[in-house]
Design an enzyme around this catalytic site. Structure first.
Site, PDB file in Angstrom:
ATOM      1  N   GLY A 232       0.798  -1.215   0.000  1.00  0.00           N
ATOM      2  CA  GLY A 232       0.000   0.000   0.000  1.00  0.00           C
ATOM      3  C   GLY A 232       0.829   1.262   0.000  1.00  0.00           C
ATOM      4  O   GLY A 232       0.567   2.188  -0.768  1.00  0.00           O
TER       5      GLY A 232
ATOM      6  N   CYS B 210      -4.324 -12.648   4.216  1.00  0.00           N
ATOM      7  CA  CYS B 210      -4.435 -13.725   3.240  1.00  0.00           C
ATOM      8  C   CYS B 210      -4.834 -15.041   3.894  1.00  0.00           C
ATOM      9  O   CYS B 210      -4.046 -15.991   3.953  1.00  0.00           O
ATOM     10  CB  CYS B 210      -3.122 -13.899   2.480  1.00  0.00           C
ATOM     11  SG  CYS B 210      -3.284 -14.915   1.002  1.00  0.00           S
TER      12      CYS B 210
ATOM     13  N   ASP C  81      -3.364  -3.859   5.414  1.00  0.00           N
ATOM     14  CA  ASP C  81      -3.792  -4.789   6.451  1.00  0.00           C
ATOM     15  C   ASP C  81      -4.105  -4.140   7.790  1.00  0.00           C
ATOM     16  O   ASP C  81      -4.813  -4.726   8.612  1.00  0.00           O
ATOM     17  CB  ASP C  81      -2.705  -5.852   6.673  1.00  0.00           C
ATOM     18  CG  ASP C  81      -2.449  -6.707   5.442  1.00  0.00           C
ATOM     19  OD1 ASP C  81      -3.302  -6.681   4.532  1.00  0.00           O
ATOM     20  OD2 ASP C  81      -1.409  -7.385   5.392  1.00  0.00           O
TER      21      ASP C  81
ATOM     22  N   CYS D 225      -8.711 -13.773  -3.553  1.00  0.00           N
ATOM     23  CA  CYS D 225      -7.856 -14.785  -2.935  1.00  0.00           C
ATOM     24  C   CYS D 225      -7.762 -15.997  -3.853  1.00  0.00           C
ATOM     25  O   CYS D 225      -8.667 -16.831  -3.864  1.00  0.00           O
ATOM     26  CB  CYS D 225      -8.420 -15.181  -1.577  1.00  0.00           C
ATOM     27  SG  CYS D 225      -7.343 -16.294  -0.651  1.00  0.00           S
TER      28      CYS D 225
END
Length: 438
Positions: A39, A188, A319, A362
């Site tokens: 990010g 994840c 995250d 995912c």
């Protein structure tokens, strides 16, 4: 005062700017980005073209940037470790000031952060993308046995241990293989199952699987947060003969046994010959201890604009934010576009028109040839891009994970040139609607 050694090591690209402020150990900038993960890098690339050399600073203690989705492929012997990382300096725009340091304290009331090396950095706008850390110490014994090369305990959630995972998979000669998932929100979540299916496929090819049993434990009551993919993955596990134990939380690791606590508080002890652990995770202490910014440890932002709910000049990405979305690199693609647009508009008093819809993806490999691709938005809405049911195991998933996504990551996503597959989805959406199944 800071010595010349610190100046040389800590500020890689713009030493002259630093000298102007060493007299008071302070730096100033228009935009400060904390964290050079996916990010942070993407946002810096999007913003730097419209800012001068002195306007943007990024703070990151690590000199290496990792493409973390490759950790799973390294743990399964598909990729080599050097393929997953590059020097951070080679990734950042050449004119951006990189402060090789870490933030110890946020002071949003005074638009400042304090670093470990004693600097105060003042900003007009702040982007926080500090990610998550692995909390190994929350599980007694885990850190010790991860570091012990003789104990068959590993994890693909760390650059430090993913190569050990591949060694352990190859050393496994039969017995009980145990894979765990934590209660805490982590990054994840599909990778915990991905390495399990790949290990099963490897042991099957080596004809070890007949002398083995595999167990997956999770404190959740389903294998995946989206019902469509949970159903598909349950069928995959059943077809592989994998036992799934729900509502079990790992509490301790010994060299031969794993200790769990059940939903009713009962203790469950499972022996293992091989064990893969997904560790509990949380944002770093600099964020969790800042109650002005964090809620339950995570940066408190509006889930659509990604602007902080109390400090209008603070934005979050990745995250560490508290949005109800998946914590994957795929989510960052759209988030970085939203953050860059809204930060720029906020800086000049314009409305925040960019909206994050919660998109995440995912890809879950179920063998060395096939996998499924989960794509979704807020509220569990399916957002599949390809014109077929992506919950069905297909070869294209392995091809994308192994070949396409790494190229896309290094050359497009990190450099702020990829907003996610939204445009592609719009083009083929009429066809995709006809073939999707819930």
């Amino acid at each position: 005062m800071l010595n010349s050694s610190f100046i040389h090591k800590q500020l890689i690209t713009t030493k002259n700017i630093f000298r102007c402020y060493t007299c008071r150990n302070e730096l100033r900038c228009k935009v400060l980005v904390v964290g050079a993960g996916t990010g942070g890098c993407s946002v810096v690339w999007r913003l730097h073209k419209n800012l001068s050399d002195k306007d943007i600073i990024i703070i990151e203690p690590s000199a290496v940037h990792y493409y973390q989705p490759l950790f799973t492929l390294i743990g399964a012997g598909i990729k080599k470790f050097p393929q997953c990382h590059k020097p951070l300096q080679s990734i950042l725009p050449s004119k951006v000031m990189w402060l090789k340091d870490q933030v110890d304290e946020f002071d949003p009331c005074n638009n400042a952060v304090f670093t470990h090396c004693g600097l105060r950095v003042r900003y007009d706008m702040l982007v926080i993308g500090v990610g998550l850390k692995n909390d190994y110490d929350k599980i007694p014994g885990l850190s010790r046995y991860l570091k012990d090369p003789l104990v068959q305990v590993s994890t693909i959630y760390s650059s430090q241990f993913c190569t050990k995972c591949w060694c352990n998979i190859q050393r496994f000669g039969g017995g009980h293989a145990l894979f765990t998932f934590p209660k805490e929100v982590g990054k994840c979540s599909g990778a915990a199952q991905k390495i399990m299916y790949l290990a099963h496929d490897y042991w099957k090819k080596k004809k070890i699987i007949k002398n083995s049993s595999i167990t997956y434990t999770t404190p959740k009551d389903t294998l995946f947060g989206i019902p469509k993919y949970a159903k598909a993955l349950t069928q995959v596990a059943e077809s592989r003969g994998i036992a799934v134990n729900y509502k079990l939380e790992l509490k301790e690791v010994t060299p031969r046994n794993a200790v769990f606590i059940g939903n009713g508080g009962q203790t469950v002890i499972l022996p293992y010959t091989f064990m893969h652990v997904t560790p509990p995770m949380s944002p770093p202490a600099c964020l969790t201890k800042c109650t002005e910014l964090a809620s339950e440890g995570f940066l408190e932002v509006d889930k659509h604009t990604l602007q902080h709910k109390r400090y209008s000049n603070v934005f979050g990405i990745g995250d560490c934010i508290n949005t109800p979305s998946s914590k994957t690199a795929a989510a960052v693609a759209n988030q970085s576009n939203v953050v860059a647009q809204n930060l720029w508009n906020s800086m000049y008093g314009k409305p925040l028109i960019a909206k994050y819809d919660g998109y995440g993806a995912c890809p879950i490999l179920t063998s060395y040839k096939r996998g499924i691709i989960a794509e979704f938005k807020y509220d569990g809405k399916i957002a599949e891009t390809l014109p077929f049911n992506q919950a069905k195991e297909r070869r294209i998933c392995f091809y994308l994970q192994n070949n396409v996504f790494p190229y896309l990551y290094w050359n497009r996503l990190l450099k702020g040139k990829w907003n996610g597959p939204g445009t592609i989805r719009k083009i083929i959406n009429p066809f995709a609607k006809q073939t999707r199944r819930k």
